[in-house]
Design a protein around this motif. Structure first.
Motif, short mmCIF file in Angstrom:
data_model
loop_
_atom_site.label_atom_id
_atom_site.label_comp_id
_atom_site.label_asym_id
_atom_site.label_seq_id
_atom_site.Cartn_x
_atom_site.Cartn_y
_atom_site.Cartn_z
N UNK A 33 40.16 38.78 31.70
CA UNK A 33 39.86 40.19 32.09
C UNK A 33 38.83 40.92 31.35
N UNK A 34 38.40 42.14 32.02
CA UNK A 34 37.24 42.81 31.56
C UNK A 34 37.32 43.15 30.06
N UNK B 24 39.84 45.92 40.09
CA UNK B 24 39.42 44.50 40.49
C UNK B 24 39.09 43.47 39.56
N UNK B 25 39.09 42.32 39.58
CA UNK B 25 39.01 41.32 38.54
C UNK B 25 37.87 40.35 39.44
N UNK C 120 42.72 40.66 40.75
CA UNK C 120 43.05 42.25 40.08
C UNK C 120 43.57 41.89 38.71
N UNK C 121 43.46 42.99 37.65
CA UNK C 121 44.03 43.05 36.47
C UNK C 121 44.76 44.35 36.58
N UNK C 122 46.08 44.29 35.84
CA UNK C 122 46.80 45.43 35.99
C UNK C 122 46.94 46.08 34.78
N UNK C 123 47.38 47.65 34.70
CA UNK C 123 47.52 48.50 33.63
C UNK C 123 49.06 47.98 33.51
N UNK D 233 47.10 39.60 35.09
CA UNK D 233 46.16 39.41 36.18
C UNK D 233 47.02 38.51 37.37
N UNK D 234 46.43 38.87 38.50
CA UNK D 234 47.04 38.14 39.58
C UNK D 234 45.80 37.20 40.35
#
Length: 534
Positions: free
Chosen positions: A335-336, A329-330, A498-501, A288-289
């Motif tokens: 995280x989701x 988006x987060x 945001x959260x990243x892949x 996450x950021x």
């Protein structure tokens, strides 16, 4: 090259399957010896960070990627995710109904890489050492809940916890609880430099230029006895100055695999190419950021300023500009894909609205435009960070409510300055210590937190975090976790973005790539081998 799709089991029912795409190139070969892995992580020893690989100091994804190959822990995360399983231990478990007494029995015959025996006293020494050094940059918070450690004989270790903590097995699976050779580590002093002495699947030889590690050479530890099954005798981790140089090395055959941090444009290009001998592997990630706030700084001390920023920021536009399809988006710290997630920021603020933000500021009597400096690190999270902060500045300034400037700083200067409270607003990234909501909450909001944040909410610290840790069933803990997220959305000590892949690109002939990252984005280099890819 044949197009292929890899799928991983869901991590405690949370993570999406792995997707795969093909990239292509010709080129040379890195050789028939070591499997060579590229990274843009920078490992340096400095006055501010003298002991990058000491488990009492190391608390970032790059350093942990080294320690996980070289230090054993009592527990580990299984390759497909799920609950922690014994690693250096033969068995572990709570022996009471309150999750306050945790007992482990070591495997028989454990040895350090130098051939000396590993005992229960060594486990106690290693964990007590982290607790005694108490480095402000280190992972002390993961072990802070331990009251005392008891040893019975050569193999039994008993942890007495101050409070119930159902997540404790996860914490014992982190490098914070790594078992070090007492002959090489002083009890109350950090070990400077890049050497690591443990009992993990590999031993480390560090190749250093100046004060910077340029290559980490991992050689299979012949004395290793644990749950892991190393597939290769030797693996090299090479640091590159930037993503372009790392990508070119993969295409030319100078390395076999590359991982963090790949540039969004690089990922997009590889995903569109076909043919050739490079695979791009995409999987759900827990990175996450976020923006963090010094809530005592005059610029953002008024909660209305932080709330207005939360109201203005357009996450979808931010991601489209800086990261494309590599992020989502987060609207919460959690995280989701993690049990307990709720879209607290979306529920409170809805869609981005300059008018709603103005109303918040007007009601609080904030003088406009509010002047704020956003700080970011130039060399720690990849090339997208600068673009991200330029977009944040644009969104906030275009609202007419803020006068925002941005300032980038190298990580070795940035992190100490952040801990000293020099930045009113600063960007940070986070890879979880373990795949549980607790690892996205306590490090930012509990006492002794990772950010050294002045923000204190007694309901979070005294009620909701302790209550969530009492619940062995994490679904049952969701109520407390959701309440914490709602408080964060109200007070905005942090602003999730945001959260990243997560991605790996690898050449044909390298096996185990689908297992090379675990659910917490940690490298598992012991999974890599050579074979025929199909």
């Amino acid at each position: 090259m044949n197009r292929r799709t890899w799928a991983l089991p869901a991590v405690i029912g949370l993570l999406a399957p792995v997707l795969a795409a093909c990239g292509g190139s010709g080129g040379g070969d890195a050789g028939d010896g070591a499997i060579v892995v590229g990274t843009t992580d920078v490992f340096s020893a400095s006055k501010q960070a003298p002991a990058p690989f000491d488990p009492a100091f190391a608390y970032d994804a790059g350093a942990w990627n080294v320690l996980r190959q070289t230090l054993q822990t009592l527990m580990h995360l299984p390759r497909g995710g799920g609950e922690p399983e014994p690693e250096a231990a033969e068995r572990c478990g709570f022996t009471d109904t309150n999750s306050e007494r945790y007992e482990c029995m070591l495997r028989d015959g454990l040895k350090f890489s130098d051939g000396s025996d590993v005992s229960a006293e060594d486990v106690k020494y290693s964990i007590d050492r982290v607790r005694a050094i108490k480095d402000e940059s280190g992972p002390l918070n993961l072990l802070a809940g331990i009251d005392t450690i008891e040893v019975q004989g050569d193999r039994k270790v008993i942890f007495h916890l101050e409070e119930p903590d159902a997540t404790f097995p996860h914490k014992l699976a982190t490098p914070a609880a790594g078992i070090v050779n007492p002959k090489a580590y002083e009890a109350k002093k950090l070990r400077a430099g890049f050497a690591v002495d443990g009992s993990g699947p590999y031993s480390l030889k560090a190749e250093v230029k100046g004060d910077e590690l340029v290559k980490a050479v991992f050689t299979k530890n012949p004395h290793y006895k644990g749950a892991l099954k190393p597939k290769s005798d030797k693996i090299e981790l090479r640091s590159f100055a930037d993503t372009d140089a790392m990508g070119q090395a993969l295409k030319d055959g100078g390395i076999h695999m590359m991982t963090r941090t790949m540039a969004p444009k690089q990922i997009e290009q590889l995903s569109k190419e076909s043919g050739g001998d490079i695979d791009l592997v995409e999987m759900a990630g827990l990175e996450i950021r976020y923006l963090a706030f010094d809530t005592t700084d005059p610029a953002v001390r008024d909660k209305a300023v932080r709330q207005a920023m939360a109201q203005v920021v357009d996450r979808e536009a931010l991601i489209a500009k800086a990261y494309g399809s590599t992020a989502e988006p987060l609207y919460s710290l959690v995280p989701t894909t993690v049990v307990g997630h709720t879209n607290s920021f979306l529920n409170k603020y809805g869609k981005p609205s300059d008018a709603a933000a103005r109303a918040i500021l007007d009601k609080a009597g904030v003088h406009l435009p509010a002047k704020v400096t956003l700080h970011y690190t130039t060399d720690h999270y990849g090339p997208g960070t600068k673009v991200e902060f330029e977009e944040l500045r644009g969104q906030l300034n275009d609202s007419g409510l803020f006068d925002v400037t941005i300032k980038g700083t190298d990580w070795d200067t940035y992190r100490p300055a952040q801990l000293e409270g020099e930045y009113p607003v600063f960007g940070m990234g986070w890879f979880p210590d373990f795949p549980d909501a607790d690892s996205f909450i306590a490090p930012f909001l509990d006492e002794g937190n990772f950010l050294n944040s002045p923000y204190v909410n007694s309901a979070i610290r005294k009620q909701h975090i302790p209550q969530s840790r009492r619940e062995a069933d994490r679904l049952t803990a969701a109520d407390s976790i959701e309440k914490i997220q709602d408080i964060v959305a109200r007070d905005v000590p942090v602003l999730p973005l945001w959260q990243g892949k997560q991605y790996i690109a690898a050449r044909d002939g390298i096996t185990g790539v689908e297992w090379a990252l675990n659910s917490s984005s940690n490298l598992q280099l012991w999974e890599l081998g050579r074979g025929v890819s199909k």
